[in-house]
Design a protein around this motif. Sequence first.
Motif, PDB file in Angstrom:
ATOM      1  N   ASN A 107       0.830  -1.207   0.000  1.00  9.90           N
ATOM      2  CA  ASN A 107       0.000   0.000   0.000  1.00  9.90           C
ATOM      3  C   ASN A 107       0.863   1.255   0.000  1.00  9.90           C
ATOM      4  N   ARG A 108       0.191   2.381  -0.143  1.00  9.74           N
ATOM      5  CA  ARG A 108       0.871   3.677  -0.071  1.00  9.74           C
ATOM      6  C   ARG A 108       0.448   4.457   1.173  1.00  9.74           C
ATOM      7  N   GLY A 133      -1.272  -0.577  -3.731  1.00  7.52           N
ATOM      8  CA  GLY A 133      -2.171   0.503  -3.332  1.00  7.52           C
ATOM      9  C   GLY A 133      -3.304   0.023  -2.441  1.00  7.52           C
ATOM     10  N   TRP A 150       7.012   2.183   3.128  1.00  9.86           N
ATOM     11  CA  TRP A 150       7.215   1.317   1.964  1.00  9.86           C
ATOM     12  C   TRP A 150       7.934   2.040   0.836  1.00  9.86           C
ATOM     13  N   GLU A 151       7.436   3.216   0.478  1.00  8.97           N
ATOM     14  CA  GLU A 151       8.032   3.953  -0.639  1.00  8.97           C
ATOM     15  C   GLU A 151       9.266   4.734  -0.209  1.00  8.97           C
ATOM     16  N   LYS A 152       9.242   5.238   1.011  1.00 14.88           N
ATOM     17  CA  LYS A 152      10.339   6.105   1.458  1.00 14.88           C
ATOM     18  C   LYS A 152      11.582   5.326   1.856  1.00 14.88           C
ATOM     19  N   ASN A 191       3.439  -1.611  -6.529  1.00 14.11           N
ATOM     20  CA  ASN A 191       2.753  -1.327  -5.269  1.00 14.11           C
ATOM     21  C   ASN A 191       1.263  -1.553  -5.482  1.00 14.11           C
ATOM     22  N   LYS A 197      11.572   0.270  -0.288  1.00 12.87           N
ATOM     23  CA  LYS A 197      11.866   0.122  -1.716  1.00 12.87           C
ATOM     24  C   LYS A 197      13.288   0.579  -2.069  1.00 12.87           C
TER      25      LYS A 197
END
Length: 342
Positions: free
Chosen positions: A27-28, A60, A33-35, A58, A38
């Motif tokens: 998810n975001r 989402g 996860w993104e910061k 991702n 990954k």
Amino acid sequence: MTMSLVACGGEDEAGTDSYTIGLLLPNRVTPRWEKWDKPLIEQRLKELCPGCTLVYANAGGDVDRQRQQMASMITKGVRVLILDPADSKAMRSSVQEAHNAGASVVAYDRLAEGPISGYVSFDGAQVGRLQGEALLKAMGGGGSVVMMNGDPVSANATWFRKGAMSVIEGKLKIVRSYDTVAWSTDNAHANMSAAIAALGSDRIGGVLAANDSIATGVISAFKTAGVRKLPPVTGQDADLDAVQRIVKGEQYMTVYKPFAAEAAAVADMAVALGRGEDVRDTTATTTVDSATTEDIPAVLLTPRAVTVGDIKQTLVKDGVYTIEQICTRKLRPACAQAGLSP
């Protein structure tokens, strides 16, 4: 999105590798996860396997989307899949599909059902225990608590709750308990608002929030209800806004899970599987059981509790955040009081 992992050093053996590794995150909503996860996984894979290619997706928060993403990777011949499942049980058929196609699946952070080849995470029971111990201390050893659990489709949510209950059961009175669908801040806000309306804020001595996204919704619900003196609220993931709330005194604690160690461990396991190694002999340090599979090779790392007095020697020391990032202009007086002045 596909990223070629170009050469940047590494062992001689790594120079002969040229396969594809898939990374599927859930998810975001959760910033880490993104910061963090990954880019950290990508960086470690570059070091270990310069000739490999990383394919990233991702979900989402949509399990159907994650199924499609995983099916696409399998069709393209991905050799190893690093999977953080949006729904641990619902992804079982996709894990089986990967297994049937000869691809290895490493469950990351959350345990997936089906024939996975390995698992890398933090000890979820210890996460819950840290939250429970902190809340018990903040509440003086007794009182009424609202349980704001994680997403019921996540195996971790049950793990965290069991750990917390092992500490607080028989000591704190649970007056309400809610599951938070998709770890959603909005869902947490709605559930907490319902608890406040039913009980009255003065009857809530503390809130065991499973992570920082849930804590965000909990705290906003108290503020919306006009509550000025907030009860102690737990969290997890050490999101920047949560750390800033801890400095302000709005959130009591979070659980810090050193992302670099987790990312490195899963990259190590993925590359070992890609090379055909037995991870029981190379990277795994223990085993775990899922609802479908026993003795899964695993790495379980140690989480750390963070209250206001711990920020400098944990998050700042490890380079997660600088004092300047935490201490915005409005927070400078609170930061100075917490010993976080630049």
